[in-house]
Design a protein around this motif. Structure first.
Motif, PDB file in Angstrom:
ATOM      1  N   ILE A 102       1.271  -1.267  -0.124  1.00 13.85           N
ATOM      2  CA  ILE A 102      -0.162   0.196  -0.006  1.00 13.85           C
ATOM      3  C   ILE A 102       1.106   1.204  -0.197  1.00 13.85           C
ATOM      4  N   SER A 103       1.938   0.833  -0.270  1.00 16.35           N
ATOM      5  CA  SER A 103       2.888   2.031   0.551  1.00 16.35           C
ATOM      6  C   SER A 103       3.275   3.043  -1.149  1.00 16.35           C
ATOM      7  N   GLU A 104       2.775   2.272  -1.799  1.00 15.49           N
ATOM      8  CA  GLU A 104       3.168   3.212  -3.255  1.00 15.49           C
ATOM      9  C   GLU A 104       1.538   3.300  -4.075  1.00 15.49           C
ATOM     10  N   HIS A 105       0.792   3.764  -3.082  1.00 12.82           N
ATOM     11  CA  HIS A 105      -0.590   4.189  -3.721  1.00 12.82           C
ATOM     12  C   HIS A 105      -0.187   5.401  -2.568  1.00 12.82           C
ATOM     13  N   ASN A 106      -0.510   6.082  -3.319  1.00 13.22           N
ATOM     14  CA  ASN A 106      -0.195   8.241  -2.505  1.00 13.22           C
ATOM     15  C   ASN A 106      -0.773   8.837  -3.102  1.00 13.22           C
ATOM     16  N   TYR A 107      -2.087   8.677  -2.637  1.00 11.69           N
ATOM     17  CA  TYR A 107      -3.455   9.791  -3.491  1.00 11.69           C
ATOM     18  C   TYR A 107      -3.459  10.511  -2.106  1.00 11.69           C
ATOM     19  N   PRO A 108      -3.210  11.486  -2.905  1.00  6.44           N
ATOM     20  CA  PRO A 108      -3.431  13.112  -2.570  1.00  6.44           C
ATOM     21  C   PRO A 108      -4.979  13.952  -2.385  1.00  6.44           C
ATOM     22  N   GLY A 109      -6.327  13.059  -2.868  1.00  3.17           N
ATOM     23  CA  GLY A 109      -7.949  13.459  -2.814  1.00  3.17           C
ATOM     24  C   GLY A 109      -8.098  12.972  -2.172  1.00  3.17           C
ATOM     25  N   GLN A 110      -9.331  13.604  -1.593  1.00  4.13           N
ATOM     26  CA  GLN A 110     -10.329  13.244  -0.468  1.00  4.13           C
ATOM     27  C   GLN A 110     -10.944  12.180   0.023  1.00  4.13           C
ATOM     28  N   TYR A 111     -11.022  12.031   1.079  1.00  4.79           N
ATOM     29  CA  TYR A 111     -11.728  11.166   1.860  1.00  4.79           C
ATOM     30  C   TYR A 111      -9.931   9.861   2.071  1.00  4.79           C
ATOM     31  N   PRO A 112      -9.205  10.279   1.892  1.00  3.68           N
ATOM     32  CA  PRO A 112      -7.749   9.547   2.019  1.00  3.68           C
ATOM     33  C   PRO A 112      -7.454   7.920   2.683  1.00  3.68           C
ATOM     34  N   GLU A 113      -8.599   8.243   4.061  1.00  2.00           N
ATOM     35  CA  GLU A 113      -8.037   6.802   4.367  1.00  2.00           C
ATOM     36  C   GLU A 113      -9.179   5.910   3.734  1.00  2.00           C
ATOM     37  N   LEU A 114     -10.327   6.374   3.410  1.00  2.00           N
ATOM     38  CA  LEU A 114     -11.478   5.062   2.899  1.00  2.00           C
ATOM     39  C   LEU A 114     -10.844   4.865   2.199  1.00  2.00           C
ATOM     40  N   VAL A 115     -10.161   5.552   0.638  1.00  2.00           N
ATOM     41  CA  VAL A 115      -9.290   5.281  -0.437  1.00  2.00           C
ATOM     42  C   VAL A 115      -8.719   4.562  -0.213  1.00  2.00           C
ATOM     43  N   ARG A 116      -7.667   4.888   0.886  1.00  8.09           N
ATOM     44  CA  ARG A 116      -6.621   3.711   1.098  1.00  8.09           C
ATOM     45  C   ARG A 116      -7.243   2.150   1.186  1.00  8.09           C
ATOM     46  N   ALA A 124     -10.091   2.761 -11.986  1.00  4.08           N
ATOM     47  CA  ALA A 124     -10.325   3.841 -11.019  1.00  4.08           C
ATOM     48  C   ALA A 124      -8.531   4.350 -10.191  1.00  4.08           C
ATOM     49  N   LEU A 125      -8.114   2.006 -10.094  1.00  2.00           N
ATOM     50  CA  LEU A 125      -6.774   2.481  -9.383  1.00  2.00           C
ATOM     51  C   LEU A 125      -6.001   3.118  -9.228  1.00  2.00           C
ATOM     52  N   TYR A 126      -5.112   3.010 -10.516  1.00  2.00           N
ATOM     53  CA  TYR A 126      -4.669   4.307 -11.576  1.00  2.00           C
ATOM     54  C   TYR A 126      -4.551   5.264 -11.282  1.00  2.00           C
ATOM     55  N   LYS A 127      -6.280   5.738 -10.883  1.00  2.00           N
ATOM     56  CA  LYS A 127      -6.033   7.106 -10.743  1.00  2.00           C
ATOM     57  C   LYS A 127      -6.656   8.128  -9.581  1.00  2.00           C
ATOM     58  N   ALA A 128      -6.048   6.159  -8.489  1.00  2.00           N
ATOM     59  CA  ALA A 128      -6.534   6.508  -6.780  1.00  2.00           C
ATOM     60  C   ALA A 128      -4.577   6.728  -6.852  1.00  2.00           C
ATOM     61  N   ALA A 129      -4.343   6.751  -7.879  1.00  2.00           N
ATOM     62  CA  ALA A 129      -2.514   7.101  -7.152  1.00  2.00           C
ATOM     63  C   ALA A 129      -1.759   5.564  -7.351  1.00  2.00           C
ATOM     64  N   CYS A 130      -2.174   4.457  -7.674  1.00  2.00           N
ATOM     65  CA  CYS A 130      -1.619   3.685  -7.323  1.00  2.00           C
ATOM     66  C   CYS A 130      -0.754   3.166  -8.390  1.00  2.00           C
ATOM     67  N   SER A 131       0.353   2.093  -7.540  1.00  2.00           N
ATOM     68  CA  SER A 131       1.525   1.565  -8.293  1.00  2.00           C
ATOM     69  C   SER A 131       0.977   0.474  -8.970  1.00  2.00           C
ATOM     70  N   LEU A 132       0.717   0.411 -11.040  1.00  2.00           N
ATOM     71  CA  LEU A 132       0.311  -0.463 -11.209  1.00  2.00           C
ATOM     72  C   LEU A 132       1.171  -0.414 -12.675  1.00  2.00           C
ATOM     73  N   GLU A 133       1.324  -2.132 -12.855  1.00  2.00           N
ATOM     74  CA  GLU A 133       2.082  -2.690 -13.437  1.00  2.00           C
ATOM     75  C   GLU A 133       0.685  -2.478 -15.098  1.00  2.00           C
ATOM     76  N   ALA A 134       0.921  -1.361 -16.021  1.00  2.00           N
ATOM     77  CA  ALA A 134      -0.490  -1.776 -16.845  1.00  2.00           C
ATOM     78  C   ALA A 134       0.526  -2.748 -18.053  1.00  2.00           C
ATOM     79  N   GLU A 135       1.148  -2.415 -17.745  1.00  2.00           N
ATOM     80  CA  GLU A 135       1.807  -2.591 -19.771  1.00  2.00           C
ATOM     81  C   GLU A 135       1.880  -4.962 -19.558  1.00  2.00           C
ATOM     82  N   ARG A 136       2.127  -4.979 -17.944  1.00  2.00           N
ATOM     83  CA  ARG A 136       2.130  -6.747 -17.965  1.00  2.00           C
ATOM     84  C   ARG A 136       0.211  -6.761 -17.579  1.00  2.00           C
ATOM     85  N   ARG A 145     -14.299  10.542  -7.640  1.00  2.00           N
ATOM     86  CA  ARG A 145     -15.304  11.864  -8.466  1.00  2.00           C
ATOM     87  C   ARG A 145     -15.222  13.473  -7.611  1.00  2.00           C
ATOM     88  N   LEU A 146     -15.524  13.305  -6.572  1.00  2.00           N
ATOM     89  CA  LEU A 146     -15.851  14.028  -5.487  1.00  2.00           C
ATOM     90  C   LEU A 146     -14.934  15.155  -5.117  1.00  2.00           C
TER      91      LEU A 146
END
Length: 611
Positions: free
Chosen positions: A235-249, A300-312, A602-603
Motif C-alpha cells: 500500500i505504500s506505493e499508493h500515494n493518493y492526495p485527494g478527498q477521503y484518503p483513509e476510505l480510499v486507502r 479507478a486504481l490508476y486514478k487513485a495514484a496506485c502503482s500499476l504494472e499497466a503493460e503487464r 469524482r468528489l
C-alpha cells in the motif's frame, strides 16, 4: 467499531456440532494474492479455497452447516469488536466475556522477503491464527473440520510429528496448534483457557499432494508480522492526495485482496452462490474476471495514484482473450485466462441461509456484452502514458475491440446485467460501443490508419445519433433500459460518467431526477423498478452524476451515507436489502468497492478549482 453480544449453544463435545453461518455482513476477509477466506464474528473460518479463488473449497460452512469450518472462540457468551491492523488485511477480533477478554488475529500469509507490487505472486498457502489473552481468564474452544471439494469429501486426520495431516482430492492440509488437540477421525477439537499475556498459535498449511512440502514448524507471531509488513509495503506505493484518503486507502486494500497476483487479474468477488434476494435468487459464481470489472478496477486504481504494472496487465489480457476475429469477445475469464467456465449445480451444499442453488462456473461466459468493448479501450486510454510505446499484442487487442464495436453495434446482446432471456438493444451496450470507437479515434494512428480512424469516427457518430433518438423515451421523460423500452434502469447513470452526455444536459438531468424519484430509497438505488434491493455501485454512480451536475454538497452527503452502509470492516456485498439493511450477494464485491473509489475520486475532482 460495532459491538454486540453473541450467544451460542455450547455442544457437549466441542467441535462435533456446527452452528449456523452468519449473515453476509458478519464476515471479515483475508487474502494472500491467490485466494480469499471469510472469517465470521464467531471466530469461524467458513470459506477458503486455498489453491486459487475459483478452486474447490476446504471450508464452506458459509453455504452449508456441514461444509467445513475452523473456529476458535470463547466457550460462553461474548461481545465482539474487530478491525484490520492498519494498512493490512490482517484481522484482529477482540472477544469480551464476563470473565475477561481475548484477541484472535487471523491472516493468510504473504510471501516472505517480497515487498511492493510483487507481493502475493507466490504465497505459501498458510492460514495463521494467534490467540492472545488480554484480561481475566477466558475458556476457549477450537473446532477444526476440513471438508474437501466443496464438502463432498471427508479425510482422516493423521498425526505426523506435531502436525495433523489430512489428504484428499490432490490436496494436503497440515494443522498445528500449541494447545493439546483432541483428534477424531475427520475432525479435531480443543478446550483451553488463556490468561493475560498468554499466546497460543495455530496454523493451517495447504499444498498439492503431488508436490507436497514437508510440514515445517511455523512461527505464527513472526509470520503474522511479516505478512502485515508485506501489505504495508504494497500500500505504500499508493500515494493518493485527494478527498477521503483513509476510505480510499481501505478500498484499495480490498481490491488488492481480490487480485490474483500471478496474472494481476481482479475477480468480481471471492465467493459463489450468495443470494441477492432474501428468499434466494441469482446465486451465481463470481470468482472470475469480468472484462468490465477488470477495466474499471484498473482505471479507478490508476486514478487513485496506485502503482500499476499497466503493460503487464494489458499484455495478460491480450494473451487471455486471444485472436477473436469475428467471434464475440469473451466477456469473462478464469484467473489464468481460461475461457470455458461452464456452469453446474452442486448437490452437496444446501446454500446460504436459504436452500440453493449452489453453482460452480458461470454461463455468462457465453454471452455477448457489448459494453465490455468500450470498458477495455477506455481503461487503456486512461493508462495510455504507461503503455508507451504500446506493445504490439496490446495494439492488436485494442484494434480488434474497436473493429468489433464498429461491425456489431447494431446487434442485440445480454447487457451489463447479464440477462439470461432474450437479447435486446440495451442502451448501455450501445454506449459501450460508442466509447470503444471514441477512445480508438482518440488514440489516433497508434491503433489504425487514417482510413480506419475515419471509418471508426463515422460509426461512433452513427451510434451516438441512434442512442439519442431511440434510447430517449419522451413519454417517460428519461433515457430507458433499451431501445423502445419504457423501463427505467440505473445503468443509464454511466452515460455522463463515461462522457457520452453531460450530466447537466436537460435529458440526462431529467433521467437522473426520475431515477432519484422512482428507483432510490434511503440513498440506495435499485437497478430497475421491481427490484427489492439497492445495487451498491449504482448508488455510487448517482453520487458521481450529482457531482457532475454541479451538486457537489448533495453528492458528498450521499457518498458519506453510502460509505456508512459497509460492514464494520468496510466491506460491501453487491446489494443491500431496502427493508432490513442486510447485505446481499457475493462478498466482498469488487464492483461495489470500485464504485466507492470512483465516487471519491469524482468528489475530489469536483472540489478542485479549475486551472
Amino acid at each position: 467499531m460495532i459491538a454486540r453480544w453473541l450467544s451460542y449453544w455450547e455442544p457437549t463435545s466441542p467441535g462435533l456440532h456446527a452452528v449456523c453461518a452468519g449473515r453476509i455482513e458478519d464476515y471479515g476477509y483475508l487474502a494472500d494474492g491467490r485466494s480469499g477466506a471469510l472469517v465470521g464474528r464467531d471466530g469461524s473460518v467458513d470459506w477458503w479455497c486455498p489453491s486459487r479463488f475459483d478452486a474447490p473449497s476446504i471450508f464452506a460452512r458459509l453455504l452449508d452447516d456441514d461444509g467445513g469450518h475452523w473456529w476458535i472462540r470463547p466457550a460462553g457468551d461474548f461481545r465482539v469488536e474487530r478491525s484490520y491492523l492498519r494498512n493490512t488485511l490482517v484481522l484482529r477480533t477482540v472477544f469480551t466475556t464476563r470473565d475477561g477478554s481475548v484477541a484472535v488475529t487471523d491472516a493468510l500469509a504473504m510471501d516472505s522477503n517480497v515487498r511492493g507490487h510483487e507481493i502475493g505472486r507466490n504465497p505459501p498457502g498458510l492460514l495463521l491464527r494467534l490467540v492472545e489473552g488480554l484480561s481475566g481468564h477466558v475458556p476457549m474452544v477450537m473446532s477444526y473440520a476440513p471438508r474437501f471439494e466443496y464438502g463432498r469429501v471427508r479425510a482422516h486426520l493423521d498425526l505426523r510429528g506435531e502436525t495433523l495431516v489430512a489428504r484428499a482430492t490432490g490436496t494436503t492440509l497440515g494443522m498445528t496448534a500449541t494447545v493439546p488437540v483432541h483428534r477424531q477421525r475427520t475432525e479435531a477439537s480443543a478446550s483451553f483457557t488463556v490468561y493475560p499475556g498468554q499466546r497460543e498459535s495455530f496454523s493451517l498449511s495447504y499444498s498439492s499432494t503431488y508436490h507436497e512440502r514437508e510440514p515445517m514448524p511455523v512461527d505464527v507471531p513472526g509470520t503474522l508480522a511479516e505478512t502485515a509488513e508485506g501489505w504495508r509495503s504494497w500500500i505504500s506505493e499508493h500515494n493518493y492526495p485527494g478527498q477521503y484518503p483513509e476510505l480510499v486507502r481501505q478500498n484499495v486494500m480490498i481490491l488488492g485482496g481480490l487480485t490474483y497476483q500471478a496474472s494481476g487479474a481482479y475477480v468480481a468477488a471471492a465467493t459463489t452462490s450468495l443470494p441477492v434476494r432474501p428468499e434466494g435468487h441469482d446465486n451465481y459464481d463470481y470468482r472470475y474476471v469480468w472484462l468490465r470489472d477488470f477495466s474499471l478496477a484498473m482505471r479507478a486504481l490508476y486514478k487513485a495514484a496506485c502503482s500499476l504494472e499497466a503493460e503487464r496487465l494489458f499484455r495478460w489480457l491480450a494473451e487471455a482473450i486471444g485472436d477473436v476475429g469475428r467471434q464475440p469477445v469473451p466477456i469473462m475469464l478464469g484467473v489464468e485466462g481460461e475461457h470455458d467456465l461452464t456452469e453446474r449445480e452442486l448437490d452437496v451444499l444446501t446454500g446460504h441461509l436459504v436452500r440453493g442453488p449452489v453453482l460452480i462456473g458461470n454461463d455468462a461466459w457465453r454471452q455477448r456484452q457489448q459494453d465490455a468493448l468500450g470498458q477495455v479501450i477506455d481503461a487503456a486510454w486512461v493508462l495510455r502514458d504507461s503503455l508507451e510505446p504500446m506493445p504490439d499484442d496490446v495494439r492488436r487487442l485494442l484494434r480488434s475491440l474497436a473493429e468489433q464495436a464498429a461491425e456489431t453495434w447494431r446487434l442485440p446482446d445480454s447487457g451489463m446485467w447479464e440477462a439470461r432471456g432474450e437479447e435486446r438493444h440495451f442502451v448501455t451496450s450501445k454506449v459501450g460501443c460508442w466509447m470503444a470507437l471514441d477512445r480508438a479515434v482518440r488514440f489516433g494512428t497508434v491503433l489504425g490508419s487514417a482510413a480506419d480512424l475515419e471509418r471508426w469516427a463515422a460509426a461512433r457518430d452513427e451510434i451516438r445519433a441512434a442512442i439519442l433518438q431511440q434510447g430517449w423515451n419522451p413519454s417517460v421523460g428519461a433515457f430507458t433500459r433499451a431501445f423502445g423500452s419504457d423501463v427505467l434502469d440505473a445503468s443509464i447513470l454511466v452515460l455522463p460518467i463515461i462522457g457520452f452526455i453531460p450530466a447537466a444536459d436537460p435529458r440526462m438531468r431529467a433521467t437522473i431526477e426520475r431515477i432519484e424519484q422512482e428507483l432510490t430509497t434511503d440513498g440506495l438505488v435499485r437497478r430497475w423498478p421491481d427490484e427489492s434491493a439497492g445495487f451498491v455501485i449504482c448508488s455510487f454512480w448517482l453520487v458521481e452524476c450529482l457531482a457532475l451536475a454541479g451538486e457537489r454538497d448533495r453528492a458528498a452527503a450521499l457518498f458519506e451515507r453510502l460509505a456508512g452502509r459497509a460492514n464494520d470492516l468496510g466491506l460491501f456485498a453487491e446489494q443491500i436489502d431496502l427493508r432490513t439493511g442486510q447485505q446481499l450477494g457475493n462478498f466482498p464485491q469488487a464492483f461495489s468497492h470500485i464504485g466507492l473509489l470512483s465516487a471519491a475520486l469524482r468528489l475530489t475532482e469536483a472540489s478542485t478549482p479549475a486551472p
